[in-house]
Design a protein around this motif. Sequence first.
Motif, PDB file in Angstrom:
ATOM      1  N   VAL A 139       0.848  -1.199   0.000  1.00  0.00           N
ATOM      2  CA  VAL A 139       0.000   0.000   0.000  1.00  0.00           C
ATOM      3  C   VAL A 139       0.880   1.245   0.000  1.00  0.00           C
ATOM      4  N   ALA A 143       0.605   3.961  -3.035  1.00  0.00           N
ATOM      5  CA  ALA A 143      -0.371   5.004  -2.689  1.00  0.00           C
ATOM      6  C   ALA A 143       0.215   5.940  -1.638  1.00  0.00           C
ATOM      7  N   ASP A 171     -12.592   1.424  -0.911  1.00  0.00           N
ATOM      8  CA  ASP A 171     -12.080   2.784  -1.147  1.00  0.00           C
ATOM      9  C   ASP A 171     -10.702   3.021  -0.532  1.00  0.00           C
ATOM     10  N   ASN A 172      -9.828   2.023  -0.586  1.00  0.00           N
ATOM     11  CA  ASN A 172      -8.449   2.167  -0.100  1.00  0.00           C
ATOM     12  C   ASN A 172      -8.375   2.624   1.353  1.00  0.00           C
ATOM     13  N   GLN A 173      -9.212   2.030   2.203  1.00  0.00           N
ATOM     14  CA  GLN A 173      -9.230   2.397   3.612  1.00  0.00           C
ATOM     15  C   GLN A 173      -8.835   1.214   4.486  1.00  0.00           C
ATOM     16  N   THR A 191      -7.044   6.503   5.028  1.00  0.00           N
ATOM     17  CA  THR A 191      -7.508   6.477   3.641  1.00  0.00           C
ATOM     18  C   THR A 191      -6.331   6.817   2.740  1.00  0.00           C
ATOM     19  N   LYS A 193      -4.756   7.323  -1.388  1.00  0.00           N
ATOM     20  CA  LYS A 193      -5.056   7.565  -2.793  1.00  0.00           C
ATOM     21  C   LYS A 193      -3.881   7.059  -3.620  1.00  0.00           C
ATOM     22  N   SER A 194      -4.186   6.499  -4.760  1.00  0.00           N
ATOM     23  CA  SER A 194      -3.143   5.916  -5.619  1.00  0.00           C
ATOM     24  C   SER A 194      -2.190   6.977  -6.123  1.00  0.00           C
TER      25      SER A 194
END
Length: 195
Positions: A139, A143, A171-173, A191, A193-194
């Motif tokens: 991750v 991100a 949602d990438n959490q 959270t 983001k990419s």
Amino acid sequence: RKTHTAYVLAKLALHVTRLPRVDEELTLVTQPERCKRAVNKRITHFYDADGAEVATMDSRWVLIDTEKRMILRKHPEQFDDQWAEDVPLELPMRLPRVAPEDCETLGTQTAAYSRCDMNGHLNNTRYADIVCDAVPWQVWDSAQISDFIISYHREVPRGESFTLRRAALADNQFYFDGEREGKSAFESLLTFKSL
């Protein structure tokens, strides 16, 4: 000391617009709000050299009686002139409801000497270290963090331990819970983001 009081951090939310560079100088502007329902809000903006906002933090503080170990709903009179009447900005602080059985248990964490503050409890900043360390490497490699929320429920005294749990959400959490003596010591939501 005269009033036998101390402020403790109850929860915070951080929104990262962009990650600052290691060598970058930032200007912090903080806005403290008067006590409302036993809570003082403080909004802090982080600006780069061009004046662009890099991050925003919303922190909530409670005043405690250090002798009785309880939250004070009314502050001593000498505290009344230190706060703005209203600071309209606030960041989302709601945490999802995640059942323990929906989480992966990651083991225990201990409030060791180097992790504790001068009051003999796990330092607030160490919770963030612990949950960030528990995010999978893939991750971090793909991100960047965009939002971080943490809510402190119960202190972890020095030498004591808690069980750390994690749940990967949509949602990438990533949701985290630290359980001590059958109760939640803290919860957190990260959270990403990419890149």
